[in-house]
Each structure stands twice: as structure tokens, then as C-alpha cells.
Scaffold this motif. Structure first.
Motif, PDB file in Angstrom:
ATOM      1  N   TRP A 185      -1.817   9.455   1.336  1.00 36.12           N
ATOM      2  CA  TRP A 185      -2.892   8.991   0.443  1.00 36.12           C
ATOM      3  C   TRP A 185      -4.188   8.992   1.240  1.00 36.12           C
ATOM      4  O   TRP A 185      -4.190   8.712   2.443  1.00 36.12           O
ATOM      5  CB  TRP A 185      -2.614   7.578  -0.063  1.00 36.12           C
ATOM      6  CG  TRP A 185      -3.777   6.956  -0.784  1.00 36.12           C
ATOM      7  CD1 TRP A 185      -4.126   7.105  -2.099  1.00 36.12           C
ATOM      8  CD2 TRP A 185      -4.768   6.071  -0.214  1.00 36.12           C
ATOM      9  NE1 TRP A 185      -5.253   6.381  -2.389  1.00 36.12           N
ATOM     10  CE2 TRP A 185      -5.679   5.743  -1.244  1.00 36.12           C
ATOM     11  CE3 TRP A 185      -4.972   5.552   1.067  1.00 36.12           C
ATOM     12  CZ2 TRP A 185      -6.763   4.900  -1.028  1.00 36.12           C
ATOM     13  CZ3 TRP A 185      -6.054   4.723   1.287  1.00 36.12           C
ATOM     14  CH2 TRP A 185      -6.939   4.398   0.236  1.00 36.12           C
ATOM     15  N   ARG A 186      -5.267   9.320   0.573  1.00 33.84           N
ATOM     16  CA  ARG A 186      -6.581   9.306   1.216  1.00 33.84           C
ATOM     17  C   ARG A 186      -7.588   8.717   0.239  1.00 33.84           C
ATOM     18  O   ARG A 186      -7.592   9.076  -0.947  1.00 33.84           O
ATOM     19  CB  ARG A 186      -6.986  10.728   1.623  1.00 33.84           C
ATOM     20  CG  ARG A 186      -8.338  10.834   2.317  1.00 33.84           C
ATOM     21  CD  ARG A 186      -8.528  12.232   2.852  1.00 33.84           C
ATOM     22  NE  ARG A 186      -9.880  12.470   3.359  1.00 33.84           N
ATOM     23  CZ  ARG A 186     -10.241  13.552   4.030  1.00 33.84           C
ATOM     24  NH1 ARG A 186      -9.357  14.504   4.271  1.00 33.84           N
ATOM     25  NH2 ARG A 186     -11.481  13.693   4.462  1.00 33.84           N
ATOM     26  N   LYS A 187      -8.411   7.832   0.725  1.00 33.35           N
ATOM     27  CA  LYS A 187      -9.409   7.202  -0.132  1.00 33.35           C
ATOM     28  C   LYS A 187     -10.375   8.260  -0.659  1.00 33.35           C
ATOM     29  O   LYS A 187     -10.928   9.056   0.112  1.00 33.35           O
ATOM     30  CB  LYS A 187     -10.177   6.145   0.653  1.00 33.35           C
ATOM     31  CG  LYS A 187     -11.244   5.433  -0.176  1.00 33.35           C
ATOM     32  CD  LYS A 187     -12.022   4.431   0.674  1.00 33.35           C
ATOM     33  CE  LYS A 187     -13.140   3.786  -0.149  1.00 33.35           C
ATOM     34  NZ  LYS A 187     -13.930   2.833   0.658  1.00 33.35           N
ATOM     35  N   ALA A 210      -6.782   5.914   4.766  1.00 30.09           N
ATOM     36  CA  ALA A 210      -5.738   6.935   4.623  1.00 30.09           C
ATOM     37  C   ALA A 210      -4.404   6.326   5.034  1.00 30.09           C
ATOM     38  O   ALA A 210      -4.339   5.443   5.902  1.00 30.09           O
ATOM     39  CB  ALA A 210      -6.052   8.165   5.469  1.00 30.09           C
ATOM     40  N   LYS A 243       0.700   3.545  -2.928  1.00 28.34           N
ATOM     41  CA  LYS A 243      -0.466   4.400  -3.165  1.00 28.34           C
ATOM     42  C   LYS A 243      -0.168   5.866  -2.880  1.00 28.34           C
ATOM     43  O   LYS A 243      -0.801   6.759  -3.428  1.00 28.34           O
ATOM     44  CB  LYS A 243      -1.648   3.967  -2.284  1.00 28.34           C
ATOM     45  CG  LYS A 243      -2.261   2.618  -2.618  1.00 28.34           C
ATOM     46  CD  LYS A 243      -3.439   2.359  -1.673  1.00 28.34           C
ATOM     47  CE  LYS A 243      -4.137   1.044  -1.962  1.00 28.34           C
ATOM     48  NZ  LYS A 243      -5.288   0.839  -1.037  1.00 28.34           N
ATOM     49  N   MET A 244       0.791   6.100  -1.993  1.00 31.58           N
ATOM     50  CA  MET A 244       1.026   7.458  -1.530  1.00 31.58           C
ATOM     51  C   MET A 244       1.809   8.293  -2.532  1.00 31.58           C
ATOM     52  O   MET A 244       2.580   7.764  -3.340  1.00 31.58           O
ATOM     53  CB  MET A 244       1.770   7.429  -0.187  1.00 31.58           C
ATOM     54  CG  MET A 244       0.993   6.766   0.934  1.00 31.58           C
ATOM     55  SD  MET A 244       1.796   6.954   2.550  1.00 31.58           S
ATOM     56  CE  MET A 244       3.289   6.002   2.287  1.00 31.58           C
ATOM     57  N   THR A 245       1.600   9.590  -2.465  1.00 30.68           N
ATOM     58  CA  THR A 245       2.358  10.536  -3.272  1.00 30.68           C
ATOM     59  C   THR A 245       2.973  11.575  -2.342  1.00 30.68           C
ATOM     60  O   THR A 245       2.510  11.787  -1.221  1.00 30.68           O
ATOM     61  CB  THR A 245       1.471  11.240  -4.311  1.00 30.68           C
ATOM     62  OG1 THR A 245       0.354  11.876  -3.632  1.00 30.68           O
ATOM     63  CG2 THR A 245       0.930  10.245  -5.324  1.00 30.68           C
ATOM     64  N   GLU A 279       0.816  -1.214   0.000  1.00 28.91           N
ATOM     65  CA  GLU A 279       0.000   0.000   0.000  1.00 28.91           C
ATOM     66  C   GLU A 279       0.852   1.267   0.000  1.00 28.91           C
ATOM     67  O   GLU A 279       0.358   2.349  -0.322  1.00 28.91           O
ATOM     68  CB  GLU A 279      -0.945   0.012   1.207  1.00 28.91           C
ATOM     69  CG  GLU A 279      -2.122  -0.921   1.080  1.00 28.91           C
ATOM     70  CD  GLU A 279      -3.180  -0.624   2.132  1.00 28.91           C
ATOM     71  OE1 GLU A 279      -4.333  -0.318   1.748  1.00 28.91           O
ATOM     72  OE2 GLU A 279      -2.852  -0.685   3.328  1.00 28.91           O
TER      73      GLU A 279
END
Length: 238
Positions: A62-64, A192, A49-51, A46
Motif C-alpha cells: 500500500w502507498r499513500k 507505505a 490497507k494493503m492489496t 493497517e
């Protein structure tokens, strides 16, 4: 001047030795990229997913999409994890019991943070509960003696200024890296993710304790969490 020169040479050698780079551990050629990510990070695959957070090169998030924080009305705090305890202790030179105490420090700070704004704490997973899981993934202890040398002696000051100009961190100043997962306590779904690295301030009194800068970084993350809760929920102590 001769006395200063005799003092400066050992100081320079100490600093150069402290800057020596370690060869990275070889990657397992049989691992898939997902497996490699899972082994490297508490957040596992996961993490990808983050930037990067604009303006903060060592902060990722990252946040859904479409998530409504106000769906949750209580928080479940997991015990803070020391990710890869044995490896981290070996890499950092910090004893496992000291790393455990560091994790317990953050646990205590988080509880106090929630209590300070009267945000409800849940004891177990249930509907409408936000679960917060955190891990220390990197830590570096401060070296008070070397930090003092590099702050006072002329050769140390010059090296410090050169390192700062090059954008590299001071090896004698403590630091900490943590990863966070915010998930639905009932479903386990991540809503998140957050990761951040903090280097201490060279001239901060927290450097007089080996893990003082790491604890200070944790206090700052807890304060950021408090501000985020107040922003999203508007919860305030009466």
C-alpha cells in the motif's frame, strides 16, 4: 532394491510427520476485527490497507496517494523486530537467541545497503526523514537431513514433485515472512506498507544452514529496497 525399500519407508514416515498440520489457536470471541488484526500482524489494523501485488500471491503493498518520495532526504532505520518472539520461537522451533541473531543480520544488511549508495542515515526523528520499521512475523528453519532425503531417494523425489504440483511448499526448506512500515519520522504517519513471504529453493546451498534461506530472503528484500531508492531518488555512489 530391498535396501532402497528399507531406506524409503523411514524417509516417507519422516516426511509425512513433517507435513502434519497444527490446529490453529482459537480466536478470542471478545476481540473486534481491528483488535484481531493488531494481534496477528506487526502492522496491526493497517495491514488491511494493503492489496495483493499482481503476479505475486504472497506479496502485499500500500502507498499513500499523492506521496512524493523525494520529500525525504534521509532514512531512519529502526531495529528489526521479531514479532511475537515467544510464540514464533515455539511455532518454528528456532531458539529466541537465533531469532534475535536473524533480526541483527537484517539490521546489518540494511545499513550496508544504505552505505553502498551513500544514502544519508538519520540518528533520530526529524523533518524530511523517512522511517523504516521492519518485523519478522514468520520463519521456518531448513532441515538439511530431511531435505537431502527428499532430494535423493526416489520416494522423496516423488513426494516433492507431488507437493510442487499441488502448489504447497516443502516443509524441509526454510522460509521467512516480513512486514514493513515506511513512515514520516517526524509525524509518525504511515506513507507505505509492505509484506512479503519467501520460500527457499529446495536445491539451494543455503538449505545447509538452518536459517540460511531466511537470511537469503532478507538479503533479497534489502536489494529490492536499494533498487527502489535508486528508482525514486536516483541516489548513486560516485
Amino acid at each position: 532394491m530391498r535396501t532402497m525399500a528399507r531406506l524409503a519407508l523411514p524417509a516417507l514416515l519422516l516426511l509425512l510427520c513433517a507435513c502434519a498440520a497444527k490446529d490453529p489457536a482459537p480466536a478470542d470471541p471478545n476481540q473486534t476485527p481491528e483488535q484481531a488484526a493488531a494481534a496477528q500482524h506487526f502492522l496491526g489494523a493497517e495491514y488491511a490497507k494493503m492489496t495483493q501485488v499482481p503476479g505475486h500471491p504472497e506479496r502485499f503493498a500500500w502507498r499513500k496517494p499523492g506521496i512524493d518520495p523525494k520529500h525525504y532526504n534521509a532514512v531512519l532505520l529502526d531495529k528489526t523486530v521479531i514479532w511475537r518472539m515467544d510464540e514464533l520461537a515455539k511455532e518454528s522451533g528456532v531458539k529466541p537467541e537465533e531469532l534475535t541473531a536473524l533480526a541483527q543480520h537484517f539490521d546489518g544488511v540494511l545499513v550496508k545497503t544504505m552505505q553502498s549508495i551513500d544514502f544519508p542515515l538519520a540518528a533520530y526523528p526529524q523533518p524530511r526523514v523517512l522511517r523504516i520499521s521492519a518485523a519478522v512475523t514468520q520463519v521456518k528453519a531448513s532441515n538439511p537431513t530431511r531435505n537431502t532425503i527428499s532430494s535423493v531417494l526416489p520416494v522423496g523425489i516423488l513426494i516433492t514433485l507431488g507437493r510442487k504440483a499441488a502448489g504447497s511448499s516443502d516443509p524441509n526448506v526454510g522460509s521467512c515472512t516480513m512486514e514493513f512500515r515506511f513512515s514520516d519520522a517526524q509525524t509518525g504517519e504511515s506513507i507505505a506498507l509492505f509484506a512479503d513471504h519467501k520460500d527457499g529453493d529446495k536445491y539451494d546451498s543455503a538449505n545447509f544452514q538452518a536459517l540460511g534461506q531466511a537470511e537469503k530472503a532478507m538479503d533479497q528484500w534489502a536489494e529490492a529496497l536499494r533498487e527502489g531508492i535508486l528508482k525514486n531518488w536516483g541516489v548513486r555512489k560516485e
